[in-house]
Each structure stands twice: as structure tokens, then as C-alpha cells.
Design an enzyme around this catalytic site. Structure first.
Site, PDB file in Angstrom:
ATOM      1  N   PRO B   2       0.829  -1.217   0.000  1.00  0.00           N
ATOM      2  CA  PRO B   2       0.000   0.000   0.000  1.00  0.00           C
ATOM      3  C   PRO B   2       0.858   1.260   0.000  1.00  0.00           C
ATOM      4  O   PRO B   2       2.016   1.257   0.422  1.00  0.00           O
ATOM      5  CB  PRO B   2      -0.787  -0.089   1.301  1.00  0.00           C
ATOM      6  N   TYR B   3       0.233   2.301  -0.500  1.00  0.00           N
ATOM      7  CA  TYR B   3       0.844   3.626  -0.547  1.00  0.00           C
ATOM      8  C   TYR B   3      -0.153   4.599   0.074  1.00  0.00           C
ATOM      9  O   TYR B   3      -1.320   4.633  -0.324  1.00  0.00           O
ATOM     10  CB  TYR B   3       1.127   4.001  -2.002  1.00  0.00           C
TER      11      TYR B   3
END
Lengths: 67, 67, 67, 67, 67, 67
Positions: B2-3
Site C-alpha cells: 500500500p501507498y
């Protein structure tokens, strides 16, 4: 709840121009989509001309060659 | 993988607060989605109050009028 | 007026998990920076595994090779 | 009309390296998708190491611990 | 060379409204900053109401409770 | 720990082309900045032609007029 992000090169945008961009973008969302202006966020990013490229060159280079 | 991107106004966020935001966002992705914390990226953007607009005005204007 | 963008691969994130991500990210900004929760926006982007790359390969390829 | 955004930590990226990133990203879109290079925009964001987190820690912390 | 990104919830925005958003955002950059309209890019992202949160809840929840 | 986001119009980009974009963007960061390829993230966004504007018109309109 719209969010508008405007990216421009950092070339002397004034505080007054930023106010106009913010108001104009907000009005646009109100006029076209009927959004509540209180819920419109606008973020302006000013990007150094070294860090913005078009056609394979930085804007710094493009400005130099345009002189 | 994830970012997470967190945008806040540039109003004195300390390095310690940034560490807490990074740790908190990472923990959130681990807790809710079972992500591997090593793969969580967090980027914090601090935006000048001239460059952030709400309800058609910059935060600079809003802060002034709130005084 | 914080804005949080969470990008994850599109691999079956449920509506309930999205609610938890939204609530958790909002709480984080309230707890660490004292922000008003009403002004916190969260946007979750789900990205197809073909469109997310790590270490030079799409997540689709990585998942296949991990089997 | 592609748009490429490259985010890296602010750790001494030179103007010459930025030119190479811009040219390389533009060439990539031309080579793989046959895009017209004149229409390719590239924006490079340099992010302070305090503001970039991986695995729950800022890059500032990671660099310190790596010494 | 400005770039404008408009994020709204996916709630039936028509093609005609999108044209108006694109034209309006372009005109704004021309009017306020004197930009060449040919170089203005606009990208509209429509976000599912499950994926957009305000005040700690998804817009899906907010719409339900507003009924 | 670079992050690269590539936005293109959704006009039939194949999975094989996406792999090449991911590999190419990763190689670029390795070659120019000496980054560890394992830490390079790439996210490709495909944008509907109705939602992408240039010069005040959607790409849908531009494609029609180009015929």
C-alpha cells in the site's frame, strides 16, 4: 466533496492569483455539478522548472532555448 | 504494497508528529487489510496555507478571518 | 483540512474494511495533529494487480510466481 | 497525453539527473505505447526524508539506524 | 503546462458535465495565469462512494443517513 | 524508495505493455539514481477518454474531430 489539485510551474504565482484559482475552481464545481462550496478542497502545487518536463526536457531547458 | 499520501497544511508539524503519522498509517493497513508493514509507503505533503483552499478561500484568508 | 489518499491493490477489499480505513485514517489525523474530523477527507484507490508494479514486475506476475 | 509523476526522497538529486529522468520517462512512453513525446508531461517530486515513511519509520530514522 | 486533477464521487456525472469541467478548468488557468490552453491537461477521477470518506464515514454511509 | 505514477488514456493498453512500463520505470530509477529496484513502486492509472482533457476538450472529442 470534490478535491481539485492544480499543478503549475513555480514561476512567481502571487497570493492574489492563488486566491483566484481557488475561487474559480470552487465555483466551477458548484456551477457544473451543484456541489456545496463548503466541501470543495483545492490544493495548488508549485513545481520547480527543473522538476517539470515536457517533450523530454525540463521546463528550465525549454525556457533557456526559447530565449 | 500500500501507498498512503497524507496532505496537511504546513503549520508546524514536528518530526515527532510525522513519525506518529507514518507509524499510525502503517499500523492501519496492517490491522485492517493484513498488509506486510515492510511494504507500506507513506508520503506526507505539507502545503502552504496560501496554496490550500476550502469553500473558495485560501486557508491563509480563513485563518485571518477567524482571528 | 487534511486529505488522505490510500492506494491498495484491488484484491477484494470489503465495504466494511473501507469503513475501517476511513475511520482509522481520520482518527489518526485527529489524534496526532488535533484536526477537526469533519474536515478530514479520505480517498481509497483500488489498483488492478496488472497496474501495480514492485521490483520491476506487476503484482499479477509476483502473485503467480509466489504460488 | 501521458502524465508521469516520479516521487523520490530529497537527497541531492542533481539537475542533470532530473533531465535524465524526464528524458527516460518520456522515451518509455514513446517506445512502449507509441505516444507523441511532445504530449508527455513528467513531474518530479522530491520529498524530505522526514516526510517519507517505509515499514512504519521515516527514512530519516532508517538512514540513522543504517549507519 | 498546468495539470489539473478533479476528484468527485461517482454519482452520475455526465459526459457533457465532464466537458464543462475540462473547459472551465482550462479557461481558469488561461485567465488567471495566462497559460496557453493547448498545454493544459485535466484529469477527472470519479471515486466510488464506498471509497470516499468524510468525517470518518464513507459517503455511502453519509448518503444513507441523510435520507 | 521511489514511487512512479503513470497516467495514460484507457485505450487498450495490454498487460504485456504494462509489464514493459513497470520494468522500464524501475530500470530508469536504478540507472539514474542508483535506487534498489526492490523498493521501486509503479502505479499505472488508465483514464477514460471522457475524463481526460487537453486544450479545453476531452480526448473523446479530440479523437472524434481527428477522424
Amino acid at each position: 466533496m470534490p478535491y481539485v489539485n492544480i499543478k503549475v510551474t513555480r514561476e512567481g504565482v502571487t497570493a492574489e492569483q492563488k486566491e483566484r484559482l481557488i475561487r474559480g475552481a470552487t465555483d466551477l464545481l458548484v456551477d457544473v455539478l451543484g456541489k456545496n462550496p463548503k466541501t470543495v478542497f483545492v490544493v495548488i502545487d508549485e513545481v520547480d522548472t527543473d522538476n517539470w518536463g515536457v517533450a523530454g526536457k525540463s521546463v528550465t531547458q525549454i525556457r533557456k532555448q526559447g530565449r
